[in-house]
Design a protein around this motif. Structure first.
Motif, PDB file in Angstrom:
ATOM      1  N   HIS A 200       0.832  -1.062  -0.014  1.00 55.79           N
ATOM      2  CA  HIS A 200      -0.103   0.019  -0.137  1.00 55.79           C
ATOM      3  C   HIS A 200       0.963   1.367  -0.044  1.00 55.79           C
ATOM      4  O   HIS A 200       1.868   1.408   0.812  1.00 55.79           O
ATOM      5  CB  HIS A 200      -0.834  -0.027   1.121  1.00 55.79           C
ATOM      6  CG  HIS A 200      -1.888  -1.119   0.987  1.00 55.79           C
ATOM      7  ND1 HIS A 200      -2.870  -1.185   0.491  1.00 55.79           N
ATOM      8  CD2 HIS A 200      -1.803  -2.308   1.928  1.00 55.79           C
ATOM      9  CE1 HIS A 200      -3.551  -2.222   0.686  1.00 55.79           C
ATOM     10  NE2 HIS A 200      -3.039  -2.985   1.571  1.00 55.79           N
TER      11      HIS A 200
ATOM     12  N   HIS B 135      -5.611   2.952  -7.811  1.00 57.81           N
ATOM     13  CA  HIS B 135      -6.204   3.801  -6.747  1.00 57.81           C
ATOM     14  C   HIS B 135      -7.370   3.117  -6.246  1.00 57.81           C
ATOM     15  O   HIS B 135      -8.268   2.967  -7.010  1.00 57.81           O
ATOM     16  CB  HIS B 135      -6.470   5.303  -7.185  1.00 57.81           C
ATOM     17  CG  HIS B 135      -5.380   6.186  -7.564  1.00 57.81           C
ATOM     18  ND1 HIS B 135      -4.506   6.543  -6.674  1.00 57.81           N
ATOM     19  CD2 HIS B 135      -5.062   6.512  -8.854  1.00 57.81           C
ATOM     20  CE1 HIS B 135      -3.494   7.325  -7.236  1.00 57.81           C
ATOM     21  NE2 HIS B 135      -3.959   7.123  -8.558  1.00 57.81           N
ATOM     22  N   PRO B 136      -7.222   2.368  -4.823  1.00 52.35           N
ATOM     23  CA  PRO B 136      -8.469   1.791  -4.369  1.00 52.35           C
ATOM     24  C   PRO B 136      -9.667   2.747  -4.164  1.00 52.35           C
ATOM     25  O   PRO B 136      -9.413   4.078  -4.106  1.00 52.35           O
ATOM     26  CB  PRO B 136      -8.062   1.090  -3.091  1.00 52.35           C
ATOM     27  CG  PRO B 136      -6.963   1.928  -2.834  1.00 52.35           C
ATOM     28  CD  PRO B 136      -6.291   2.593  -3.861  1.00 52.35           C
ATOM     29  N   ALA B 137     -10.896   2.206  -4.245  1.00 48.49           N
ATOM     30  CA  ALA B 137     -11.970   3.064  -4.047  1.00 48.49           C
ATOM     31  C   ALA B 137     -11.875   3.556  -2.318  1.00 48.49           C
ATOM     32  O   ALA B 137     -11.407   2.977  -1.648  1.00 48.49           O
ATOM     33  CB  ALA B 137     -13.244   2.155  -3.950  1.00 48.49           C
ATOM     34  N   GLN B 138     -12.393   4.591  -2.339  1.00 49.96           N
ATOM     35  CA  GLN B 138     -12.346   5.395  -1.049  1.00 49.96           C
ATOM     36  C   GLN B 138     -13.492   4.899  -0.266  1.00 49.96           C
ATOM     37  O   GLN B 138     -14.701   4.485  -0.809  1.00 49.96           O
ATOM     38  CB  GLN B 138     -12.583   7.102  -1.181  1.00 49.96           C
ATOM     39  CG  GLN B 138     -11.602   7.534  -1.981  1.00 49.96           C
ATOM     40  CD  GLN B 138     -10.148   7.351  -1.481  1.00 49.96           C
ATOM     41  OE1 GLN B 138     -10.356   7.783  -0.153  1.00 49.96           O
ATOM     42  NE2 GLN B 138      -9.231   7.119  -1.994  1.00 49.96           N
TER      43      GLN B 138
END
Length: 179
Positions: free
Chosen positions: A126, A167-170
Motif C-alpha cells: 500500500h 487507486h482503491p475505492a475510497q
C-alpha cells in the motif's frame, strides 16, 4: 516464426473479442501461444483438453482476431495449421464501475491453480504517491515486464507476471463510524 509483422499490442474493442478473452480456457490457450505457434493437437495436449474442444476455442479466438494461422503444412494428406497470437500483448478496456477485471480474475485463477509447493513471489504494498510518482511507477513496471518478455526463452517453463497499480475505492464513513 518471424515476429516482425506481429503488432505489439492488440486492443480489445468488440464484444466478440471481450467474450473470447473472458473464458479461462481460452486464456490458457492464449498463454500456450504467447511464445510459439502450435497446432490444435499441441494446444490440446498442453492445456489438457480434447482436440475437439481445443479446436472450438481456437476457432472462437481466431474469429475474434486474437489468434491467427501463421503456417500450414500437409501431414498424411491433412492440412495442419499452426496458430499464434495476433499480437505480442492484448490490452483490455477498463472494466467500468463494478465490472469484472477479466485479466485479474484469470491471473488469480492461474495463481490458485499453480502448485502450492512451487516457488511464488506474491506481494502487496500500500503506497501513497503523487500523480507523477504513480505514472512513473506504472511506466517502470511496464518497462520491466517488456524487458523480461524480450529475454523469454520458449524452451523454459512458463512464468506469469501480474501487476496491478491502481487507486482503491475510497471507503466512506457513515454516521455511526468512530473516528
Amino acid at each position: 516464426m518471424p515476429t516482425d509483422d506481429i503488432p505489439g499490442t492488440l486492443r480489445v474493442t468488440t464484444d466478440e473479442q471481450l467474450r473470447a478473452v473472458s473464458s479461462p480456457t481460452r486464456h490458457r490457450i492464449m498463454a500456450v501461444l504467447r511464445f510459439e505457434p502450435a497446432t490444435i493437437t499441441q494446444i490440446a495436449e498442453r492445456v489438457g483438453l480434447a482436440k475437439g474442444s481445443s479446436s472450438y476455442h481456437v476457432r472462437l479466438l481466431e474469429r475474434a482476431g486474437l489468434v491467427r494461422v501463421v503456417r500450414t503444412r500437409k501431414v498424411r494428406g491433412v492440412m495442419e495449421r499452426y496458430y499464434a497470437m495476433a499480437a505480442r500483448s492484448i490490452e483490455l478496456p477498463a472494466p467500468g464501475d463494478g465490472g469484472p477485471d477479466v485479466l485479474m480474475r484469470h491471473a488469480v485463477a492461474d495463481l490458485e491453480a499453480s502448485p502450492a509447493d512451487g516457488e511464488r513471489h506474491v506481494r502487496m504494498a500500500h503506497l501513497r504517491l503523487t500523480d507523477e510518482q504513480f505514472a512513473e511507477l506504472g511506466a517502470r513496471l511496464q518497462a520491466l515486464a517488456d524487458e523480461y518478455r524480450e529475454l523469454s526463452d520458449p524452451s523454459l517453463p512458463d512464468t506469469s507476471l501480474v501487476f496491478a497499480l491502481f487507486h482503491p475505492a475510497q471507503i466512506r464513513k457513515t454516521e455511526g463510524d468512530a473516528e
